[in-house]
Write an enzyme that holds these catalytic residues in place. Structure first.
Site, PDB file in Angstrom:
ATOM      1  N   HIS A   2       0.809  -1.216   0.000  1.00 35.89           N
ATOM      2  CA  HIS A   2       0.000   0.000   0.000  1.00 35.89           C
ATOM      3  C   HIS A   2       0.847   1.272   0.000  1.00 35.89           C
ATOM      4  O   HIS A   2       0.337   2.340  -0.286  1.00 35.89           O
ATOM      5  CB  HIS A   2      -0.986  -0.038   1.167  1.00 35.89           C
ATOM      6  CG  HIS A   2      -2.154  -0.939   0.888  1.00 35.89           C
ATOM      7  ND1 HIS A   2      -3.454  -0.588   1.100  1.00 35.89           N
ATOM      8  CD2 HIS A   2      -2.205  -2.188   0.356  1.00 35.89           C
ATOM      9  CE1 HIS A   2      -4.261  -1.581   0.740  1.00 35.89           C
ATOM     10  NE2 HIS A   2      -3.520  -2.563   0.289  1.00 35.89           N
ATOM     11  N   SER A  35      -0.147  -0.842  -6.155  1.00 29.92           N
ATOM     12  CA  SER A  35      -0.128  -2.126  -6.868  1.00 29.92           C
ATOM     13  C   SER A  35       0.473  -1.988  -8.247  1.00 29.92           C
ATOM     14  O   SER A  35       0.303  -0.958  -8.902  1.00 29.92           O
ATOM     15  CB  SER A  35      -1.560  -2.661  -7.002  1.00 29.92           C
ATOM     16  OG  SER A  35      -2.172  -2.779  -5.751  1.00 29.92           O
ATOM     17  N   LYS A  43     -14.856  -7.701  -7.476  1.00 30.65           N
ATOM     18  CA  LYS A  43     -14.145  -8.631  -8.349  1.00 30.65           C
ATOM     19  C   LYS A  43     -13.471  -9.744  -7.540  1.00 30.65           C
ATOM     20  O   LYS A  43     -13.504 -10.915  -7.919  1.00 30.65           O
ATOM     21  CB  LYS A  43     -13.089  -7.859  -9.158  1.00 30.65           C
ATOM     22  CG  LYS A  43     -12.571  -8.629 -10.355  1.00 30.65           C
ATOM     23  CD  LYS A  43     -11.759  -7.724 -11.270  1.00 30.65           C
ATOM     24  CE  LYS A  43     -11.213  -8.496 -12.452  1.00 30.65           C
ATOM     25  NZ  LYS A  43     -10.566  -7.645 -13.433  1.00 30.65           N
ATOM     26  N   ASP A  44     -12.859  -9.372  -6.393  1.00 29.59           N
ATOM     27  CA  ASP A  44     -12.209 -10.378  -5.538  1.00 29.59           C
ATOM     28  C   ASP A  44     -13.226 -11.350  -4.957  1.00 29.59           C
ATOM     29  O   ASP A  44     -12.955 -12.547  -4.840  1.00 29.59           O
ATOM     30  CB  ASP A  44     -11.454  -9.695  -4.393  1.00 29.59           C
ATOM     31  CG  ASP A  44     -10.108  -9.145  -4.841  1.00 29.59           C
ATOM     32  OD1 ASP A  44      -9.683  -9.465  -5.977  1.00 29.59           O
ATOM     33  OD2 ASP A  44      -9.476  -8.398  -4.074  1.00 29.59           O
ATOM     34  N   GLU A  51       5.115 -34.071   0.013  1.00 30.49           N
ATOM     35  CA  GLU A  51       3.872 -33.576  -0.563  1.00 30.49           C
ATOM     36  C   GLU A  51       4.159 -32.953  -1.923  1.00 30.49           C
ATOM     37  O   GLU A  51       5.276 -32.504  -2.185  1.00 30.49           O
ATOM     38  CB  GLU A  51       3.265 -32.524   0.371  1.00 30.49           C
ATOM     39  CG  GLU A  51       2.719 -33.120   1.649  1.00 30.49           C
ATOM     40  CD  GLU A  51       1.310 -33.653   1.468  1.00 30.49           C
ATOM     41  OE1 GLU A  51       1.160 -34.795   0.991  1.00 30.49           O
ATOM     42  OE2 GLU A  51       0.355 -32.945   1.806  1.00 30.49           O
TER      43      GLU A  51
END
Lengths: 438, 262
Positions: free
Chosen positions: A218, A222, A246-247, A290
């Protein structure tokens, strides 16, 4: 009570205002998640920040409830996990959410990292943001490794044995370090105890680094698919409601896929052998980690030769840890001033080759090195693919990235985000569409 | 005399261990040599699969009458049999056949009592050493999670149970006391063929062929491995359908919010 009357109110309501003037959490949220000016051209690959936040919270919550029923003792751990599966109300759901949650956490984090690599999100001024991100990856790997040991199945035990033994490759002090890690002379109860303790602690450390990651984000703002800075308010949108909407959509889609695995194929990513109680006297035919560790495992095993005074074992360990440490240096290895691969015609190709290379290494990591890759082709063993994949991985970061910065002729950058959107930049709208279909 | 017996026993155990080690290392060498199990049409397959309760109950009978003499079922309690349709009287009847150690009582003594529905299935051997010494050095694995803990799952267990061959093919050197089974890793298994025609007598008149008993047993063992399966799937459908609707709605919201920007 009379004080809040005189306070000027930005949010209006009494109690909110009263708290906010003493602890500005509401104005902080408003500033960082409400007004935060996000570039208007994010595609769906920018959803993974929100997805990862959700996964971390999910893992912490399911983990806390699981720990209420789990017993970290070699004699009871396996049975206590089975008790969670059978007798604890919705225990099976908690455990399958947690186990598959790890898998989906890693899928998301790998997509997030490759997103960053493609769009150059690590470059000036976001170096520290990237470093915190890689630190989160390292912490996640340590947490996941220790978490996998807790059910105390065959793979838990033998995975822990193999991985902790790696430290014995360190010259002079290696064996002492291993004894120190184990809390004894073998992987035993003290080992399980401390792994449980650390597995509980580390997620909160991750949470702390995530906060740093978001703060640095921040501060710098971005990145975006074009990799150019917003020129003004016309290039950005307030985070809410545009990106919260959107998220939310992307997250819901992600959770749907996740739920499908949890409920219908909960052991798809698991190793059957881990449903056998750990037996220190019986080595499994093949010890595999894994799936999300397979590429590193392949790199570890690909160094099967001595390099000068470094023996093969130490070489493998150095290569494996080096493959991760290298990521910290990416902002300085990549000399190109252009961020987004959209304007880097050569790097774009090598990005996809690197992705394929990592998938190849994952494939190699899942097979014994001396096995034939194809039946009937005598000369191609998995170790050969491992050599090629490992060599390419280091070649990409150590030689290609610095070299491309100087020799690559980049395409001209658009002057602003808005101009690029209005001119219907074909590459950006095409990839926005393909992002939308995922 | 006693001392010599002890010595002979000791020698026997050492030699069995030695043979087992040789056999095991051999089987590890030929680990690639085994047949992959054929897939079967289980009732529990697929997204809508359900447990076949009557088959599971027959499988319980096979387990109790045949397998339980060597294999434990540690994770399952007698009370769990309610889930496959047994009533409390039937469950008590099964539990009472077994003895568990309890105590200490008020005199400080341990005592044996009949098992209760709340007890876990009583294991056939007191400990691993007792199990090994009765089984030619091999350890019969616990069956609670057997279909989950083997590659190939239910198909593999079924193939193994029905795949025994009386004689090893030419060229296969068998270890002492080992049995040929093409589905087992290394093709040599310590367990001799457990099921033969009419090994059990089904009260419902089902003909007890080897494949029928194996089928029922695997259905039973798949239930012991994942008793939550039906609940998981039925909840799963509700959750996934809810999430699909939610995703659709959120997509509409996103379109609406962004409508001015596109």
């Amino acid at each position: 009570m009379s004080a809040n009357k005189s306070n000027k109110s930005s949010t209006g309501r009494g109690l909110v205002n009263w708290i906010d003037s003493r602890l500005p959490v509401f104005s902080y949220m408003q500033k960082e998640y409400g007004e935060y000016p996000a570039p208007k051209n994010f595609n769906y690959w920018w959803n993974f920040g929100a997805i990862l936040t959700f996964m971390l919270v999910l893992m912490i919550f399911t983990g806390i409830f699981l720990s209420m029923q789990y017993t970290p003792h070699v004699d009871f751990a396996f049975d206590s996990v089975e008790r969670i599966m059978r007798d604890v109300n919705y225990g099976w759901l908690l455990r399958y959410l947690h186990a598959n949650g790890a898998t989906f956490f890693f899928i998301a984090v790998y997509i997030h990292i490759f997103r960053g690599l493609y769009y150059g999100s690590y470059k000036n001024p976001r170096e520290l943001l990237w470093i915190f991100g890689v630190l989160i990856l390292v912490l996640m790997m340590a947490t996941a490794f220790m978490g996998y040991v807790l059910p105390w199945g065959q793979m838990s035990f033998w995975g822990a044995t193999v991985i902790t033994n790696l430290f014995s490759a360190i010259p002079l002090v290696g064996d002492s370090i291993v004894t120190w890690l184990w809390g004894g002379f073998a992987v035993e109860n003290p080992t399980l105890n401390r792994f449980f303790s650390l597995h509980f602690l580390l997620p909160f450390v991750i949470l702390g680094v995530v906060v740093l990651h978001v703060i640095t984000l921040h501060v710098s703002g971005s990145n975006n698919p074009l990799g150019i800075d917003p020129k003004g308010p016309q290039d950005t949108l307030p985070f809410h409601p545009y990106y919260t909407a959107k998220d939310s959509f992307g997250l819901a889609l992600w959770v749907t896929i996740f739920a499908a695995f949890v409920f219908f194929a909960p052991n798809f990513f698991g190793e059957p052998e881990n449903y056998i109680k750990a037996d220190p006297l019986q080595t499994p035919a093949q010890i595999v980690p894994e799936w999300y560790f397979l590429p590193y495992f392949a790199i570890l095993r690909s160094i099967d030769f001595d390099i000068w005074f470094i023996d093969a074992k130490l070489g493998g360990v150095i290569a494996m840890f080096g493959s991760i440490i290298l990521l910290f240096l990416v902002p300085w290895l990549d000399r190109s001033k252009v961020r987004s691969a959209r304007f880097r015609p050569i790097y774009k190709w090598f990005f996809w080759i690197l992705l394929l290379d990592c998938l190849l290494l994952g494939f190699v990591g899942g097979h014994p090195p001396s096995d034939h890759v194809f039946k009937g082709i005598e000369w191609l063993l998995f170790i050969d693919l491992g050599h090629i994949g490992t060599a390419w991985y280091f070649f990409h970061f150590l030689i290609l990235l610095p070299l491309l910065g100087t020799v690559e002729k980049t395409k001209p950058l658009p002057t602003s985000i808005t101009e690029s959107v209005l001119n219907g930049d074909t590459s950006s709208s095409a990839s926005a569409k393909s992002g939308g279909s995922m | 005399m006693k001392k010599i017996n002890g010595l002979l026993n000791f020698l026997a155990i050492v030699s069995i261990t030695f043979i087992m080690t040789v056999v095991l290392s051999d089987s590890a060498n030929s680990a690639g040599k085994y047949k992959h199990p054929e897939s079967q049409e289980w009732g529990f397959n697929g997204l809508f699969g359900k447990f076949d309760k009557s088959s599971i109950r027959r499988g319980l009978q096979v387990y109790l009458e045949v397998c339980s003499s060597c294999h434990g079922l540690d994770q399952v309690a007698y009370r769990n049999l309610k889930d496959i349709g047994l009533n409390i009287e039937e469950i008590k009847e099964i539990a009472e056949q077994f003895e568990v150690m309890d105590g200490p009582d008020n005199e400080g003594e341990m005592f044996a009592r009949e098992a209760r529905p709340s007890d876990k299935f009583v294991a056939p051997f007191a400990n691993e050493k007792a199990a090994r010494v009765s089984n030619n050095g091999a350890m019969p694995p616990d069956l609670s999670l057997i279909t989950k803990s083997r590659h190939g799952g239910a198909d593999y267990i079924y193939a193994l149970l029905t795949g025994y061959k009386d004689e090893a093919p030419d060229g296969v050197e068998m270890g002492e006391g080992m049995n040929f089974n093409p589905y087992f890793v290394g093709q040599q298994i310590a367990m001799s063929q457990p099921l033969y025609e009419d090994s059990v007598e089904y009260p419902d008149g089902t003909k007890a062929t080897v494949s029928q008993m194996s089928w029922d047993l695997v259905n039973f063992l798949h239930w012991t491995a994942e008793p939550e399966m039906e609940q998981r799937r039925s909840l799963g459908w509700k959750v996934v359908l809810f999430l699909l609707v939610l995703t659709g709605l959120l997509y509409a919201v996103k379109r609406q919010v962004w409508s001015k920007e596109h």
